[in-house]
Motif scaffolding. Sequence first.
Motif, mmCIF file in Angstrom:
data_model
loop_
_atom_site.group_PDB
_atom_site.id
_atom_site.type_symbol
_atom_site.label_atom_id
_atom_site.label_comp_id
_atom_site.label_asym_id
_atom_site.label_seq_id
_atom_site.Cartn_x
_atom_site.Cartn_y
_atom_site.Cartn_z
ATOM 1 N N TYR A 18 51.848 44.102 27.525
ATOM 2 C CA TYR A 18 50.520 43.678 28.302
ATOM 3 C C TYR A 18 49.544 43.374 27.279
ATOM 4 C CZ TYR A 18 53.480 45.371 31.949
ATOM 5 O OH TYR A 18 54.414 45.612 32.792
ATOM 6 N N LEU A 19 48.560 42.562 27.623
ATOM 7 C CA LEU A 19 47.228 42.348 26.929
ATOM 8 C C LEU A 19 46.203 42.380 28.140
ATOM 9 C CD1 LEU A 19 47.966 39.672 24.051
ATOM 10 C CD2 LEU A 19 47.640 42.392 23.812
ATOM 11 N N ALA A 20 44.808 42.787 27.669
ATOM 12 C CA ALA A 20 43.906 42.417 28.403
ATOM 13 C C ALA A 20 42.870 41.453 27.955
ATOM 14 C CB ALA A 20 43.045 43.815 28.808
ATOM 15 N N ARG A 21 42.252 40.566 28.691
ATOM 16 C CA ARG A 21 41.419 39.633 28.005
ATOM 17 C C ARG A 21 40.141 39.433 28.803
ATOM 18 N NH1 ARG A 21 43.180 33.621 28.977
ATOM 19 N NH2 ARG A 21 42.405 34.152 31.020
ATOM 20 N N GLN A 22 39.088 39.660 28.035
ATOM 21 C CA GLN A 22 37.695 39.631 28.626
ATOM 22 C C GLN A 22 36.854 38.614 28.285
ATOM 23 O OE1 GLN A 22 35.385 43.297 28.350
ATOM 24 N NE2 GLN A 22 34.504 42.971 30.635
ATOM 25 N N PRO A 23 36.548 37.677 29.061
ATOM 26 C CA PRO A 23 35.414 36.623 28.407
ATOM 27 C C PRO A 23 34.213 37.038 27.991
ATOM 28 C CG PRO A 23 35.213 36.957 30.814
ATOM 29 C CD PRO A 23 36.282 37.890 30.402
ATOM 30 N N ILE A 24 33.613 36.209 26.955
ATOM 31 C CA ILE A 24 32.315 36.348 26.381
ATOM 32 C C ILE A 24 31.561 35.375 26.795
ATOM 33 C CG2 ILE A 24 31.067 36.752 24.283
ATOM 34 C CD1 ILE A 24 33.403 38.139 23.069
ATOM 35 N N ILE A 25 30.307 35.369 27.515
ATOM 36 C CA ILE A 25 29.683 34.118 28.177
ATOM 37 C C ILE A 25 28.376 33.957 27.291
ATOM 38 C CG2 ILE A 25 28.329 33.574 30.376
ATOM 39 C CD1 ILE A 25 31.699 34.260 30.702
ATOM 40 N N ASP A 26 28.144 32.752 27.066
ATOM 41 C CA ASP A 26 26.988 32.107 26.546
ATOM 42 C C ASP A 26 25.723 32.249 27.349
ATOM 43 O OD1 ASP A 26 27.102 29.806 27.794
ATOM 44 O OD2 ASP A 26 27.568 28.662 26.120
ATOM 45 N N LEU A 27 24.543 31.619 27.007
ATOM 46 C CA LEU A 27 23.277 31.826 27.673
ATOM 47 C C LEU A 27 23.406 30.420 28.768
ATOM 48 C CD1 LEU A 27 20.769 31.715 24.953
ATOM 49 C CD2 LEU A 27 20.762 33.554 26.791
ATOM 50 N N ALA B 138 33.962 32.807 24.177
ATOM 51 C CA ALA B 138 35.162 33.545 23.317
ATOM 52 C C ALA B 138 35.767 34.294 24.196
ATOM 53 C CB ALA B 138 34.548 34.263 22.239
ATOM 54 N N TYR B 139 36.957 35.274 23.843
ATOM 55 C CA TYR B 139 37.430 36.220 24.802
ATOM 56 C C TYR B 139 37.578 37.311 23.668
ATOM 57 C CZ TYR B 139 38.699 32.652 28.231
ATOM 58 O OH TYR B 139 38.984 31.828 29.142
ATOM 59 N N GLU B 140 37.653 38.561 24.162
ATOM 60 C CA GLU B 140 37.876 39.690 23.375
ATOM 61 C C GLU B 140 39.347 40.199 24.208
ATOM 62 O OE1 GLU B 140 36.851 44.250 22.184
ATOM 63 O OE2 GLU B 140 35.571 43.384 23.591
ATOM 64 N N VAL B 141 40.305 40.376 22.979
ATOM 65 C CA VAL B 141 41.499 40.625 23.311
ATOM 66 C C VAL B 141 42.004 42.068 23.140
ATOM 67 C CG1 VAL B 141 43.927 39.976 22.933
ATOM 68 C CG2 VAL B 141 42.130 38.384 22.635
ATOM 69 N N LEU B 142 42.161 42.878 24.233
ATOM 70 C CA LEU B 142 42.258 44.290 24.047
ATOM 71 C C LEU B 142 43.776 44.854 24.353
ATOM 72 C CD1 LEU B 142 39.444 44.572 26.769
ATOM 73 C CD2 LEU B 142 39.324 45.098 24.388
ATOM 74 N N ASP C 108 22.258 36.554 22.494
ATOM 75 C CA ASP C 108 23.001 35.117 22.426
ATOM 76 C C ASP C 108 23.975 34.859 23.557
ATOM 77 O OD1 ASP C 108 21.537 33.838 20.388
ATOM 78 O OD2 ASP C 108 22.331 35.681 19.190
ATOM 79 N N CYS C 109 24.924 36.006 23.718
ATOM 80 C CA CYS C 109 26.022 36.135 24.463
ATOM 81 C C CYS C 109 26.182 37.428 25.297
ATOM 82 C CB CYS C 109 27.217 35.831 23.625
ATOM 83 S SG CYS C 109 27.335 34.322 22.589
ATOM 84 N N PHE C 110 27.040 37.568 26.100
ATOM 85 C CA PHE C 110 27.039 38.754 27.216
ATOM 86 C C PHE C 110 28.679 38.846 27.459
ATOM 87 C CE2 PHE C 110 23.569 36.091 27.427
ATOM 88 C CZ PHE C 110 22.317 36.629 27.247
ATOM 89 N N GLN C 111 28.903 40.292 27.594
ATOM 90 C CA GLN C 111 30.174 40.718 28.109
ATOM 91 C C GLN C 111 29.983 42.028 28.672
ATOM 92 O OE1 GLN C 111 32.687 41.662 24.543
ATOM 93 N NE2 GLN C 111 34.401 42.321 25.753
ATOM 94 N N GLY C 112 30.932 42.152 29.818
ATOM 95 C CA GLY C 112 30.875 43.219 30.641
ATOM 96 C C GLY C 112 31.342 42.920 32.247
ATOM 97 N N TYR C 113 31.234 44.062 32.703
ATOM 98 C CA TYR C 113 32.122 43.881 34.168
ATOM 99 C C TYR C 113 30.922 43.096 35.170
ATOM 100 C CZ TYR C 113 35.586 47.558 33.549
ATOM 101 O OH TYR C 113 36.569 48.096 33.082
ATOM 102 N N PHE C 114 29.893 42.763 34.728
ATOM 103 C CA PHE C 114 28.977 42.058 35.585
ATOM 104 C C PHE C 114 29.443 40.632 35.792
ATOM 105 C CE2 PHE C 114 25.062 39.117 35.837
ATOM 106 C CZ PHE C 114 24.870 39.334 37.277
ATOM 107 N N PHE C 115 30.236 40.076 34.644
ATOM 108 C CA PHE C 115 30.771 38.910 34.459
ATOM 109 C C PHE C 115 32.102 38.836 34.925
ATOM 110 C CE2 PHE C 115 27.640 39.422 31.194
ATOM 111 C CZ PHE C 115 26.228 38.440 31.691
ATOM 112 N N ALA C 116 32.875 39.940 34.356
ATOM 113 C CA ALA C 116 34.586 39.732 34.624
ATOM 114 C C ALA C 116 34.899 41.081 34.182
ATOM 115 C CB ALA C 116 35.108 38.705 33.982
ATOM 116 N N LYS C 117 35.852 41.808 34.888
ATOM 117 C CA LYS C 117 36.565 42.607 34.305
ATOM 118 C C LYS C 117 37.917 42.234 33.231
ATOM 119 C CE LYS C 117 35.960 45.752 38.116
ATOM 120 N NZ LYS C 117 36.526 46.664 39.094
ATOM 121 N N PRO C 118 38.093 43.064 32.533
ATOM 122 C CA PRO C 118 39.223 42.547 31.512
ATOM 123 C C PRO C 118 40.458 42.377 32.376
ATOM 124 C CG PRO C 118 38.370 44.743 30.669
ATOM 125 C CD PRO C 118 37.731 44.279 32.205
ATOM 126 N N LYS C 119 41.043 41.044 32.325
ATOM 127 C CA LYS C 119 42.153 40.581 32.883
ATOM 128 C C LYS C 119 43.545 41.118 32.168
ATOM 129 C CE LYS C 119 44.489 36.408 35.019
ATOM 130 N NZ LYS C 119 44.546 34.922 35.131
#
Length: 414
Positions: free
Chosen positions: A5-14, A20-24, A184-195
């Motif tokens: 398993y891996l988790a992937r969470q998107p990073i969003i621009d303005l 990008a994605y953070e891979v967890l 410049d960019c944003f990451q967090g549950y407001f946009f998407a939980k790690p899939k």
Amino acid sequence: MQNIYLARQPIIDLNARICAYEVLFRDMNKESVITGDRYASAAVISNVLNKFGKKELLEDKRGFVKIDEKFLLNDIIFSVPKEFFVFDLLEYVTMNERVVERIAHMAKEGYVLGLNDTKLTLNTFEKYAHVLKYLSFFKLDFERGLDDDISFYIKELKKYNIQVIASKVEDHESYEIAKKFGADCFQGYFFAKPKILENAKYEAARFDVLKLYNLLMQDTSIDEITTEFEKSPEITVQLLQFMNSGAFHFRNKISSLRHVITLMGRVTLAKWLMLMIYSKSLSKNKNHKPLMLMVQNRIELMEIILKDVEPNVKSDRLGEAYLVAVLSLIDTIFSMKLEDILEGINISESVKEALLDYNNIFGEILQVILFIENSNFKGVTQFERDNSLAPGTVQKAVVSAIENVNHFNHPEMV
């Protein structure tokens, strides 16, 4: 079959686009229970390249991967394709002389680095004063509170061309604040939980990897190295998946495993093998899984039957037969359509046609193997007639293949 398993969470621009994605890391229970940051980093990178595939997981984006000081300072990091990842330094990494030198060297070599979930204060600038010019990203942890001078500090970071990512943004209010302060960019549950992503766990024995690594580092002939690779379909499949990740762009079509090894070179292969060892994703149990026994059996049958059809067959033809057998079950292993997998692997047309359409002698033999596995004796008999083989030739090949596979897996019995 046990899965990985891996988790992937998107990073969003303005503009609300994924940049990008953070891979967890996720363990077998789909949880982020980490026994060591170094292990988690290597496991994530290894799984992206060898199990899931960079194209499938990250598309055309980079993946942010957390790393600690030991992983940063180990030369294994230079085996990782620099085009695919952002190495995110954990906050507790000490900025000593060795670390600063390594960061500078990596930046010079084209690797992209950032700071992971750090609080932005005056102390931050003091701690990272010697490396700010080498960094491309700064992750600002919103859960830890913001300094009164946060806007000023963000502007200072941008003087170094550092992009600020507001991480752990959990609601619309935090998002608006982050934009106001200049993120410049944003990451967090407001946009998407790690899939959480799942793939079949497909691992090679530690001893086999170490043996191959040692052979590559010695003055061993390419033929002997190829032979050792052919003894471990697990490693071969992961090698092909690594190539499929986009790390290599070969001008010529790949026709055999020997061809792959020659094109990649000893040093690149050795580094790749060390990454596998380092990630500790290798099974301590040398017993092959049922699927691997099937792959090994297909390899034996392909080679034995090809020799029956072409008694003077050359090594390059046997190499193609081996590649067909290894790839014949890769869709099951990676839970993907075979057409999609082959699209990203630069293999010869003869291998591709054999796998997809059962064309040429390789495809015919593969079809015979499927006949054998499904007890279609009429199809086997017709193949013997079409290729002027004596009745019972294929049955003898089946017996020989079984004996060879048993010898391979239980050498102490011989």
